[in-house]
Design a protein around this motif. Structure first.
Motif, short mmCIF file in Angstrom:
data_model
loop_
_atom_site.label_atom_id
_atom_site.label_comp_id
_atom_site.label_asym_id
_atom_site.label_seq_id
_atom_site.Cartn_x
_atom_site.Cartn_y
_atom_site.Cartn_z
N VAL A 277 0.84 -1.20 0.00
CA VAL A 277 0.00 0.00 0.00
C VAL A 277 0.88 1.25 0.00
N GLU A 278 1.92 1.24 0.82
CA GLU A 278 2.82 2.39 0.86
C GLU A 278 3.48 2.63 -0.49
N LYS A 279 3.92 1.54 -1.13
CA LYS A 279 4.59 1.67 -2.42
C LYS A 279 3.62 2.12 -3.51
N LEU B 135 4.26 7.08 3.41
CA LEU B 135 5.15 6.48 4.40
C LEU B 135 4.43 6.38 5.74
N THR B 136 4.36 5.19 6.27
CA THR B 136 3.87 5.03 7.63
C THR B 136 5.04 5.18 8.59
N ASP B 137 4.73 5.22 9.87
CA ASP B 137 5.78 5.36 10.86
C ASP B 137 6.73 4.16 10.85
N PRO C 23 11.88 7.02 -0.80
CA PRO C 23 10.49 7.37 -1.12
C PRO C 23 10.37 8.83 -1.59
N GLN C 24 9.32 9.08 -2.35
CA GLN C 24 9.11 10.41 -2.91
C GLN C 24 8.97 11.49 -1.83
N PRO C 25 8.29 11.26 -0.71
CA PRO C 25 8.24 12.32 0.32
C PRO C 25 9.62 12.75 0.80
N ILE C 26 10.58 11.84 0.90
CA ILE C 26 11.94 12.21 1.30
C ILE C 26 12.61 13.03 0.21
#
Length: 749
Positions: free
Chosen positions: A499-501, A506-508, A615-618
């Motif tokens: 799901v994250e991918k 990103l979950t904790d 990940p994209q958020p980073i």
């Protein structure tokens, strides 16, 4: 002084005053935009698709086994019960005796062989091999010899050969007339259990009904009893004759063959004579009484009545209902669109993400309809998985909103009352609320357990309110929601990485993995640029505390802080924190070149992050942590050089855009926090005497400059939150740079 002719009258001044557009005018301007119409068209198409999925043109079947209807249910139309009709047809067919053809020639051959045997004995030609020619071995040949001697004496004496011929003929006469059966009929289970119809071969007009017990010889005992009665004076002869006759009959087996054509003709005649055997329920008959739990048989009849009712509806009624359902769903989707317009406009602009969300909704609705079948009633499982996936990907508010829409659609398709939809929505809300912080792999399982308890409570409350027989089905109805909620928790625990991918979130759990300082990129950073690494760790500490203070995701900001300067490892010597005190790599470079080197660390860091599949958020943190700010030091040097070249004259020919980072500006609160934490940590590190007052002054100055420069314009950060961030950063910096007691130096011995 202006001339009097240029003065405007009061009415002209009033008329020239332009007020801001009204609310309705702004709404019309928004509605008139082309993108809005494309989204409305998408919502309408989705509403039509959902109407097809739930068969919105047909009223749903709303009954289930074990539930008590709130009203007495009567048949709206006349309908046939095909199962009962089939049972009646089979009963009629079972009363028809099957037809068999009788072949008496085998019995006649036995009589001829018997006469030949008697003649051979009379003529003295019967030997042992001929008389004991049985198909099987006799148990005692010596005893059989004794029986045969008794039989030979009976033939030569009393009762004599002629009488023995008559005795055998009398024994076989019933079987020659009606047939012989030594084994059960292979087809008899399909017809009358006690009788068959028999006719001699070639003579179908001579049909006669025969009891099966009259022609079925299961063992030789009946033959032996009759022979012993007829041969009372020679019992041993009767025994030998029984063995001989039973051996020949076993070789023959049966004299009957099934006549399929005649049997089917008899069955058809029986069906025609029976007339109508269809089981019809007339309109107005009571199918279920109010307050009484439905049995499986009643549910079957109710479903048959419902199907018959749907078949008799006109196409105009179906069309009107489809239009009404589509309109209702379209209104619900438009309401979701309004929420997205005000709260998540970026999602509303992205057609690909909207398409994925729509496909997820349609798939969930299909699974819920399939899973709702008795006896499992597992529609809660896909509902909870959908709600948690949307909450993780897009936030709890949108998850609750879409869960309500999915509950409405499935309720329309399954005929659930408001109570059933309340169970789904309440359970989904319980799960969504707990998905905000998922820091362990077992958290989804505990979410499922908690949600299951709420689902059980809601289910029982709904059953009580609807006057259902709760205590009769307490374990089944109360336990199923808990089972499916826990199953949803285990399922989410397994699919969470996917799901994250898939949604780029990103979950904790993932963030804790990213903040592991043993990450290869961080290890390379500490090797190449140890001071930058130390700076990143410190910024992570500052930013996490500030983000938590405003309710943002502190763990996400800390992960972004660890990686935000990884681009510096490619040219570490050009950054102040990594330079020795007596070296300056920028001394021989023009300010524009130095600025390009400094700015390049943003692009280099993003490239490194992509190469290492961060990940994209980073990656967004790396690109946005400087926004579009200026490289102040080199911009000041360039301005000074320009002024010197112009002999101190005011004005500058420096292109400011060449000294600004490419951006984009921070798009989230977390990115704003990282920008401020990064700037104040670097500035405070350069202070000679970092007293609390100086630290506070630095933080306030940097915050005001970023605010005036418009760096927070594209985020939803408020001034109140900015003030809280300032206070948190000041407290954290004071804690880091607090004064320490000076320990006395050791005295020499």
């Amino acid at each position: 002084m202006s001339s009097s002719g240029s003065k405007r009258t009061r009415l002209e001044r009033v008329a020239a005053l332009e007020l801001p557009p009204s609310h309705w005018r702004r709404m019309l301007e928004v509605v008139g935009h082309r993108q809005i119409w494309s989204r409305l068209l998408l919502a309408f198409g989705l509403a039509v698709l959902l109407c097809v999925v739930v068969r919105g043109w047909a009223p749903p079947f709303e009954f289930r086994v074990g539930e008590a209807p709130s009203r007495t249910v009567v048949a709206r139309v006349s309908f046939e019960d095909p199962l009962e009709s089939q049972r009646r047809r089979e009963w009629i067919l079972r009363q028809v005796a099957w037809v068999y053809v009788h072949h008496p020639s085998g019995l006649a051959a036995i009589q001829q062989e018997w006469e030949q045997l008697l003649r051979a004995i009379q003529e003295g030609m019967a030997d042992t091999d001929h008389t004991f020619g049985f198909s099987g071995h006799t148990p005692d040949s010596a005893r059989m010899q004794q029986y045969f001697e008794a039989f030979r004496l009976a033939v030569l004496g009393s009762p004599g050969a002629e009488e023995l011929k008559t005795i055998l003929a009398d024994l076989l006469a019933p079987y020659q007339k009606s047939g012989l059966l030594l084994h059960p009929l292979s087809k008899e289970s399909g017809g009358h259990p006690d009788e068959i119809v028999v006719y001699p071969v070639g003579r179908p007009e001579l049909k006669r009904r025969v009891k099966i017990t009259q022609i079925w010889l299961q063992n030789p005992e009946p033959l032996q009893r009759q022979l012993e009665q007829r041969l009372a004076m020679a019992p041993d002869a009767a025994v030998w004759m029984t063995h001989w006759l039973w051996d020949r009959l076993q070789r023959l087996g049966t004299t009957l063959d099934w006549d399929k054509q005649a049997t089917e003709q008899a069955q058809q005649e029986a069906l025609e004579q029976a007339g109508s055997f269809q089981a019809l329920w007339r309109e107005g008959l009571v199918l279920a009484k109010a307050g009484q739990p439905l049995s499986a048989q009643q549910l079957r009849l109710l479903r048959l009545e419902h199907e018959a009712f749907l078949q008799q509806r006109s196409w105009t009624e179906a069309l009107l209902r489809a239009i009404a359902v589509t309109g209702l769903l379209f209104a619900a989707l438009v309401a979701c669109g309004v929420y997205l317009f005000y709260k998540k406009r970026s999602l509303l602009k992205d057609l690909r993400r909207l398409g994925v969300l729509a496909a997820l909704m349609v798939g969930t609705i299909l699974l819920m309809q399939l899973a709702a079948a008795d006896p499992w009633r597992a529609e809660l499982l896909p509902m909870l998985v959908f709600a948690q996936m949307v909450a993780i990907a897009y936030g709890p508010e949108l998850a609750l909103l879409l869960s309500g829409v999915v509950s409405l659609v499935v309720g329309l398709g399954l005929g659930n009352t408001l109570g059933g939809m309340l169970v789904w929505l309440g359970s989904s809300a319980t799960a969504v609320i707990q998905t905000k912080r998922i820091r362990t792999r077992t958290k989804p399982i505990y979410i499922g357990i908690t949600t299951g308890g709420v689902a059980v409570a809601l289910e029982l409350v709904v059953q009580v309110v609807q006057n259902q027989p709760v205590w009769e089905t307490f374990i089944w109805k109360g336990g199923l929601p808990w089972v499916w909620a826990v199953a949803a928790g285990f399922l989410m625990s397994g699919i969470l990485p996917f799901v994250e991918k898939a949604f780029g979130v990103l979950t904790d759990i993932s963030l804790l993995e990213l903040t592991d300082l043993q990450h290869p990129l961080l290890q390379e950073l500490v090797r190449r640029a140890p001071s930058t690494y130390n700076h990143s760790v410190t910024v992570g500490t500052l930013a996490e505390a500030a983000a938590n203070a405003i309710g943002a995701r502190g763990l996400l900001v800390r992960a972004g802080a660890y990686f935000h300067d990884i681009g510096k490892m490619l040219n570490p010597g050009y950054f102040t924190e990594n330079q020795p005190p007596d070296e300056d790599h920028h001394a021989s470079l023009a300010p524009t070149v130095s600025s390009l080197v400094i700015i390049a660390h943003v692009k280099d860091g993003a490239d490194l992050a992509r190469q290492h599949h961060l990940p994209q958020p980073i990656i967004d943190f790396i690109c946005q942590h400087h926004g579009t700010t200026r490289v102040e030091y080199f911009y000041a040097r360039a301005t000074e050089q320009s002024q010197n070249e112009n002999n101190g004259k005011n004005g500058s020919s420096v292109d400011e855009s060449a000294y600004r980072y490419p951006g984009p500006k921070p798009q989230t609160k977390e990115a704003c926090v990282l920008m401020l934490a990064d700037a104040v940590e670097g500035a405070c590190r350069s202070l000679v005497d970092p007293t609390p007052g100086r630290l506070q002054n630095v933080v306030q100055q940097i915050t005001e400059r970023r605010l005036e420069d418009g760096q927070f314009d594209e985020s939803d950060l408020t001034l109140r939150e900015l003030r809280i961030i300032q206070d948190s950063l000041i407290k954290s910096l004071i804690a880091i740079y607090h004064t320490r007691i000076k320990y006395p130096e050791p005295k020499p011995v």
